[in-house]
Design a protein around this motif. Structure first.
Motif, PDB file in Angstrom:
ATOM      1  N   ARG A   9       0.825  -1.216   0.000  1.00 45.72           N
ATOM      2  CA  ARG A   9       0.000   0.000   0.000  1.00 45.72           C
ATOM      3  C   ARG A   9       0.857   1.264   0.000  1.00 45.72           C
ATOM      4  NH1 ARG A   9      -5.260  -0.995   3.946  1.00 45.72           N
ATOM      5  NH2 ARG A   9      -5.963  -2.935   2.971  1.00 45.72           N
ATOM      6  N   LEU A  10       1.971   1.221   0.714  1.00 44.24           N
ATOM      7  CA  LEU A  10       2.828   2.400   0.807  1.00 44.24           C
ATOM      8  C   LEU A  10       3.754   2.534  -0.397  1.00 44.24           C
ATOM      9  CD1 LEU A  10       3.842   2.141   4.573  1.00 44.24           C
ATOM     10  CD2 LEU A  10       2.306   3.838   3.570  1.00 44.24           C
ATOM     11  N   GLY A  11       3.994   1.413  -1.074  1.00 44.40           N
ATOM     12  CA  GLY A  11       4.940   1.431  -2.177  1.00 44.40           C
ATOM     13  C   GLY A  11       6.375   1.594  -1.715  1.00 44.40           C
ATOM     14  N   VAL A  12       6.662   1.143  -0.495  1.00 45.45           N
ATOM     15  CA  VAL A  12       7.993   1.285   0.101  1.00 45.45           C
ATOM     16  C   VAL A  12       8.376  -0.038   0.757  1.00 45.45           C
ATOM     17  CG1 VAL A  12       9.369   2.457   1.868  1.00 45.45           C
ATOM     18  CG2 VAL A  12       7.692   3.751   0.541  1.00 45.45           C
ATOM     19  N   MET A  13       9.613  -0.471   0.544  1.00 47.48           N
ATOM     20  CA  MET A  13      10.110  -1.646   1.255  1.00 47.48           C
ATOM     21  C   MET A  13      10.508  -1.235   2.668  1.00 47.48           C
ATOM     22  SD  MET A  13       9.916  -4.374  -0.548  1.00 47.48           S
ATOM     23  CE  MET A  13      11.048  -5.452   0.332  1.00 47.48           C
ATOM     24  N   LEU A  14       9.909  -1.866   3.664  1.00 46.62           N
ATOM     25  CA  LEU A  14      10.184  -1.525   5.057  1.00 46.62           C
ATOM     26  C   LEU A  14      11.241  -2.425   5.675  1.00 46.62           C
ATOM     27  CD1 LEU A  14       6.492  -0.987   6.192  1.00 46.62           C
ATOM     28  CD2 LEU A  14       8.169   0.772   5.619  1.00 46.62           C
ATOM     29  N   PHE A  15      11.355  -3.649   5.181  1.00 44.24           N
ATOM     30  CA  PHE A  15      12.317  -4.602   5.743  1.00 44.24           C
ATOM     31  C   PHE A  15      13.046  -5.322   4.609  1.00 44.24           C
ATOM     32  CE2 PHE A  15       9.086  -4.257   9.051  1.00 44.24           C
ATOM     33  CZ  PHE A  15       9.845  -4.116  10.202  1.00 44.24           C
ATOM     34  N   GLU A  16      14.317  -5.569   4.851  1.00 41.41           N
ATOM     35  CA  GLU A  16      15.073  -6.459   3.976  1.00 41.41           C
ATOM     36  C   GLU A  16      14.932  -7.871   4.500  1.00 41.41           C
ATOM     37  OE1 GLU A  16      19.104  -5.261   3.696  1.00 41.41           O
ATOM     38  OE2 GLU A  16      18.644  -3.196   3.136  1.00 41.41           O
ATOM     39  N   ARG A  17      14.674  -8.822   3.626  1.00 39.57           N
ATOM     40  CA  ARG A  17      14.555 -10.233   4.016  1.00 39.57           C
ATOM     41  C   ARG A  17      15.946 -10.856   3.957  1.00 39.57           C
ATOM     42  NH1 ARG A  17      10.119  -7.070   3.296  1.00 39.57           N
ATOM     43  NH2 ARG A  17       8.172  -8.233   3.722  1.00 39.57           N
ATOM     44  N   THR A  18      16.478 -11.257   5.093  1.00 37.18           N
ATOM     45  CA  THR A  18      17.813 -11.853   5.164  1.00 37.18           C
ATOM     46  C   THR A  18      17.701 -13.255   5.753  1.00 37.18           C
ATOM     47  OG1 THR A  18      18.393 -11.191   7.422  1.00 37.18           O
ATOM     48  CG2 THR A  18      18.660  -9.527   5.679  1.00 37.18           C
ATOM     49  N   PRO A  19      18.758 -14.074   5.625  1.00 42.90           N
ATOM     50  CA  PRO A  19      18.708 -15.421   6.209  1.00 42.90           C
ATOM     51  C   PRO A  19      18.505 -15.428   7.718  1.00 42.90           C
ATOM     52  CG  PRO A  19      20.500 -15.245   4.619  1.00 42.90           C
ATOM     53  CD  PRO A  19      19.966 -13.863   4.807  1.00 42.90           C
ATOM     54  N   THR A  20      18.856 -14.333   8.382  1.00 41.96           N
ATOM     55  CA  THR A  20      18.711 -14.278   9.840  1.00 41.96           C
ATOM     56  C   THR A  20      17.434 -13.550  10.275  1.00 41.96           C
ATOM     57  OG1 THR A  20      20.070 -12.282   9.918  1.00 41.96           O
ATOM     58  CG2 THR A  20      21.186 -14.411  10.241  1.00 41.96           C
ATOM     59  N   GLY A  21      16.620 -13.097   9.320  1.00 40.47           N
ATOM     60  CA  GLY A  21      15.377 -12.445   9.686  1.00 40.47           C
ATOM     61  C   GLY A  21      15.176 -11.118   8.976  1.00 40.47           C
ATOM     62  N   LEU A  22      14.194 -10.351   9.464  1.00 42.44           N
ATOM     63  CA  LEU A  22      13.849  -9.065   8.857  1.00 42.44           C
ATOM     64  C   LEU A  22      14.743  -7.957   9.403  1.00 42.44           C
ATOM     65  CD1 LEU A  22       9.942  -9.267   8.948  1.00 42.44           C
ATOM     66  CD2 LEU A  22      11.477  -9.859   7.076  1.00 42.44           C
ATOM     67  N   VAL A  23      15.288  -7.153   8.511  1.00 46.56           N
ATOM     68  CA  VAL A  23      16.153  -6.039   8.893  1.00 46.56           C
ATOM     69  C   VAL A  23      15.526  -4.753   8.371  1.00 46.56           C
ATOM     70  CG1 VAL A  23      18.432  -4.989   8.648  1.00 46.56           C
ATOM     71  CG2 VAL A  23      18.206  -7.480   8.819  1.00 46.56           C
ATOM     72  N   PRO A  24      15.275  -3.762   9.252  1.00 45.70           N
ATOM     73  CA  PRO A  24      14.650  -2.508   8.794  1.00 45.70           C
ATOM     74  C   PRO A  24      15.479  -1.827   7.703  1.00 45.70           C
ATOM     75  CG  PRO A  24      14.629  -2.637  11.183  1.00 45.70           C
ATOM     76  CD  PRO A  24      15.489  -3.771  10.716  1.00 45.70           C
ATOM     77  N   THR A  25      14.790  -1.286   6.703  1.00 43.82           N
ATOM     78  CA  THR A  25      15.458  -0.522   5.653  1.00 43.82           C
ATOM     79  C   THR A  25      15.753   0.895   6.153  1.00 43.82           C
ATOM     80  OG1 THR A  25      13.350   0.246   4.763  1.00 43.82           O
ATOM     81  CG2 THR A  25      14.249  -1.821   3.855  1.00 43.82           C
ATOM     82  N   ALA A  26      16.515   1.643   5.355  1.00 38.20           N
ATOM     83  CA  ALA A  26      16.839   3.019   5.732  1.00 38.20           C
ATOM     84  C   ALA A  26      15.581   3.866   5.851  1.00 38.20           C
ATOM     85  CB  ALA A  26      17.795   3.617   4.691  1.00 38.20           C
TER      86      ALA A  26
END
Length: 303
Positions: free
Chosen positions: A48-65
């Motif tokens: 809905r926002l058109g923005v990536m909020l988290f990066e999907r990594t092997p260790t879990g979700l990491v907040p984006t800038a």
């Protein structure tokens, strides 16, 4: 007119919890939903926002800038909402909800509470005993007594008393301990969740080559100190936890050395709740108890 909230409030809460270091399961527990539902909240919000909020990594979700940039505003918004709900709950004005660890509650706080309730019968106490660091901006908890180094995000923390540590044991066992090396000849009780180690105490005692220690271990400090009272070994105690047992002679200090730590007990609340009368009265009572002679163990190890 477009809604200022294009995504549901629960989705915002899920994003805030995961962003501050929680996992999907942590957010799910706080929201009362499944981890899958939290994941759906995040994906739909991003769409809905058109923005990536988290990066999907092997260790879990990491907040984006982008999320890191708005996270302080998001956290502040939830704190303001919690304060607004607390202000509306006038029918609970006489209830003081306190959270603290079970060992501190059982060994120091609860035996003294009759003095607080006697002085302030209009205030009803409610306790949440847990070792978890609860978010005081959410829910109805007014204040916390925490042991640690301070620096909790979104909270107002005031140091109550620094903690030293030292060995304690039953009087009968103390007769077998003349010097630190003698600890190798008796059981040593270990608290698996302790924030300090025997190595710190040996360093304070000037022992360059500590003896090998052995004995039972416990996952909770309450049965650990009970085992020491029962004569089952020597326990490394925080001063407040051992205060009453030292004062009445159930425990003694076999050695005079106490090791300082970076750990202290803290009174923690939020900026808005710190102004409430019931919170201010409880804070003042704690100060009075901690500085009074009756709060001190007979061995006088306050520092």
């Amino acid at each position: 007119m477009a809604s200022p909230f294009p995504i549901p409030l629960n989705a915002l809460r899920a994003i805030a919890v995961v962003a501050r270091g929680g996992s999907l399961s942590t957010a799910a527990k706080e929201l009362g939903v499944t981890p899958g539902a939290v994941s759906q909240h995040i994906r739909r919000a991003e769409a809905r926002l058109g923005v990536m909020l988290f990066e999907r990594t092997p260790t879990g979700l990491v907040p984006t800038a982008e999320l890191w940039r708005i996270r302080p505003m998001l956290d502040a918004g939830f704190r303001m909402l919690a304060d607004a709900m607390a202000a509306l709950a006038v029918e609970r004005a006489g209830i003081l909800t306190v959270t603290t660890g079970s060992a501190f509650a059982a060994r120091w706080l609860v035996p003294r509470l009759s003095r607080f309730t006697g002085a302030h019968p209009e205030i009803e106490l409610r306790f949440v005993a847990t070792a978890d660091v609860l978010d005081l901006a959410l829910g109805d908890i007014d204040c916390a007594i925490r042991m640690g180094r301070g620096g909790w995000t979104g909270a107002l923390a005031e140091k109550l008393i620094p903690q030293t540590v030292f060995p304690v044991c039953a009087p009968a066992l103390a007769s077998r301990l003349k010097r630190p090396a003698d600890l190798a000849t008796v059981p040593v009780i270990r608290d698996e969740g302790s924030l300090i180690s025997w190595a710190e105490w040996f360093a304070a005692a000037g022992v360059a080559s500590p003896p090998r220690l052995s004995g039972p271990s416990y996952t909770d400090p309450i049965p650990a100190i009970e085992a020491a009272v029962a004569g089952q070994g020597v326990f490394m105690a925080w001063q407040l936890i051992a205060a009453d047992a030292l004062a009445d002679g159930r425990l003694v200090r076999p050695f005079p050395i106490a090791a300082p730590t970076e750990i202290a007990y803290w009174f923690v609340t939020t900026e808005s709740r710190s102004r409430q009368r019931k919170v201010r009265l409880f804070r003042a009572w704690l100060d009075a108890e901690l500085t009074s002679k009756r709060a001190r163990p007979v061995s006088g190890v306050w520092s």
